[in-house]
Design an enzyme around this catalytic site. Structure first.
Site, PDB file in Angstrom:
ATOM      1  N   VAL A  89       2.021   2.728   5.428  1.00 31.80           N
ATOM      2  CA  VAL A  89       1.118   1.609   5.694  1.00 31.80           C
ATOM      3  C   VAL A  89       0.904   1.513   7.200  1.00 31.80           C
ATOM      4  O   VAL A  89       1.857   1.340   7.967  1.00 31.80           O
ATOM      5  CB  VAL A  89       1.705   0.293   5.150  1.00 31.80           C
ATOM      6  CG1 VAL A  89       0.755  -0.863   5.478  1.00 31.80           C
ATOM      7  CG2 VAL A  89       1.948   0.380   3.647  1.00 31.80           C
ATOM      8  N   LYS A  90      -0.363   1.609   7.574  1.00 35.40           N
ATOM      9  CA  LYS A  90      -0.686   1.545   8.999  1.00 35.40           C
ATOM     10  C   LYS A  90      -0.836   0.097   9.434  1.00 35.40           C
ATOM     11  O   LYS A  90      -1.652  -0.650   8.871  1.00 35.40           O
ATOM     12  CB  LYS A  90      -2.023   2.246   9.229  1.00 35.40           C
ATOM     13  CG  LYS A  90      -1.899   3.609   9.843  1.00 35.40           C
ATOM     14  CD  LYS A  90      -3.284   4.147  10.058  1.00 35.40           C
ATOM     15  CE  LYS A  90      -3.288   5.190  11.127  1.00 35.40           C
ATOM     16  NZ  LYS A  90      -4.621   5.746  11.316  1.00 35.40           N
ATOM     17  N   ILE A  91      -0.067  -0.277  10.434  1.00 35.88           N
ATOM     18  CA  ILE A  91      -0.146  -1.634  10.987  1.00 35.88           C
ATOM     19  C   ILE A  91      -0.573  -1.520  12.453  1.00 35.88           C
ATOM     20  O   ILE A  91       0.131  -0.902  13.257  1.00 35.88           O
ATOM     21  CB  ILE A  91       1.249  -2.335  10.938  1.00 35.88           C
ATOM     22  CG1 ILE A  91       1.829  -2.357   9.522  1.00 35.88           C
ATOM     23  CG2 ILE A  91       1.168  -3.737  11.530  1.00 35.88           C
ATOM     24  CD1 ILE A  91       1.209  -3.334   8.568  1.00 35.88           C
TER      25      ILE A  91
END
Ligand code: E4P
Length: 236
Positions: A89-91
Site C-alpha cells: 500500500v503506497k502512502i
C-alpha cells in the site's frame, strides 16, 4: 539486460504491458500511482487493481491511497491491503495540507500492512519514515530521485543515506523512484539501492541499449540522421 545487483520494477498502469513483463520475468515487481493510472486511461481504480492482481499473483504491486484525509487514507489502505497478498500500500509522506503521515505509517506498519511510502524528497522525511516503520514488516521507502535531480540536486547521497539506515533491517527496502534515464540504473546500483522503478519506455531503452558498444551506437546515430534527411527529401 546487463546483470545488475538491483531489483527492477515497472512503473505504469498498462495492464497488457504489466502482464507481459510478469510472464517474461522482465521485472521483479510493479509500481503504480494515480497519475500514471489516469494517464493510462484507468477509469475504475479498484477494478483496475483487481484485474492486475488476478493476473499478477506473486510479484509485488504497489497501489496508492489518494484520500487527502489521514483517517480516510487508513480506510483506503485497508481496502487495498485486502485485495491481495502481493499488494504494497503506497502512502504519500504527507497530504496536500502538509500534514505528515508518519503516525499513519506507524499505525499501518505495526498492524502488519506492507507499505510503500512515496513522494519522499528530503533526508528528514527518509529518517522519520524509517523510524515510523515496523522493522519486521516488509516496507519500501520510495525516494523520488529523478525529480530531486531535476531540482539540480544529486539524489545519490539521499539514497546512500537511506540504504545505510536500513542496512540491518532487511524487511525495509529503498527504492529509486522517478527514474528519468537508463543511467539511473547504474547510479541506483552503485548506491546499494535495493529496487529501482522505471517506466516501460525506459525499461525498453535499457533492454536495448544498456552495455551497447559506443562506436556502434555512434554509427547507428549517423545512420539515423542520414535516413531521416533522405526521407524528408532535404537537399541543398
Ligand atoms: C514511484 O513509485 C512512482 O510511481 C514514480 O516513480 C513516479 O515518478 P515520476 O512521476 O516522477 O515519473
Amino acid at each position: 539486460m546487463k546483470d545488475l545487483n538491483i531489483k527492477i520494477y515497472s512503473d505504469g498502469a498498462d495492464i497488457e504491458d504489466m502482464v507481459q513483463r510478469d510472464v517474461s520475468n522482465d521485472v521483479d515487481g510493479f509500481t503504480t500511482n494515480p497519475t500514471l493510472m489516469a494517464k493510462d486511461g484507468v477509469t475504475d481504480y479498484i477494478e483496475f487493481a483487481k484485474e492486475a492482481l488476478s493476473k499478477i499473483k506473486e510479484k509485488s504491486i504497489s497501489f496508492e491511497v489518494f484520500s487527502d484525509d489521514i483517517e480516510d487514507m487508513y480506510r483506503q489502505a485497508i481496502i487495498l491491503r485486502d485485495l491481495g497478498e502481493n499488494v504494497y500500500v503506497k502512502i504519500p509522506v504527507s497530504n496536500t495540507k502538509k500534514e505528515m503521515t508518519y503516525d499513519l505509517i506507524k499505525r499501518l506498519s505495526s498492524e502488519g500492512v506492507k507499505l510503500n511510502v512515496t513522494a519522499i524528497f528530503t533526508i528528514e522525511q527518509i529518517e522519520k519514515v524509517y523510524e515510523a516503520l515496523n522493522k519486521n514488516i516488509p516496507a519500501i521507502i520510495s525516494i523520488f530521485s529523478g525529480r530531486i535531480a531535476n531540482a539540480g540536486i544529486d539524489p545519490e547521497p539521499f539514497i546512500k543515506h537511506a540504504v545505510s539506515l536500513a542496512k540491518d533491517t532487511p524487511c525495509i527496502e529503498i527504492l529509486w523512484a522517478s527514474s528519468r534515464e537508463v543511467f539511473n540504473l547504474i547510479q541506483a546500483e552503485r548506491c546499494g539501492c535495493h529496487i529501482i522503478t522505471m517506466a516501460p519506455s525506459l525499461l525498453n531503452a535499457a533492454n536495448k541499449e544498456l552495455g551497447k558498444d559506443l562506436a556502434q551506437f555512434s554509427l547507428e546515430t549517423v545512420e539515423m540522421f542520414y535516413k531521416d534527411a533522405n526521407n524528408a527529401g532535404y537537399n541543398f
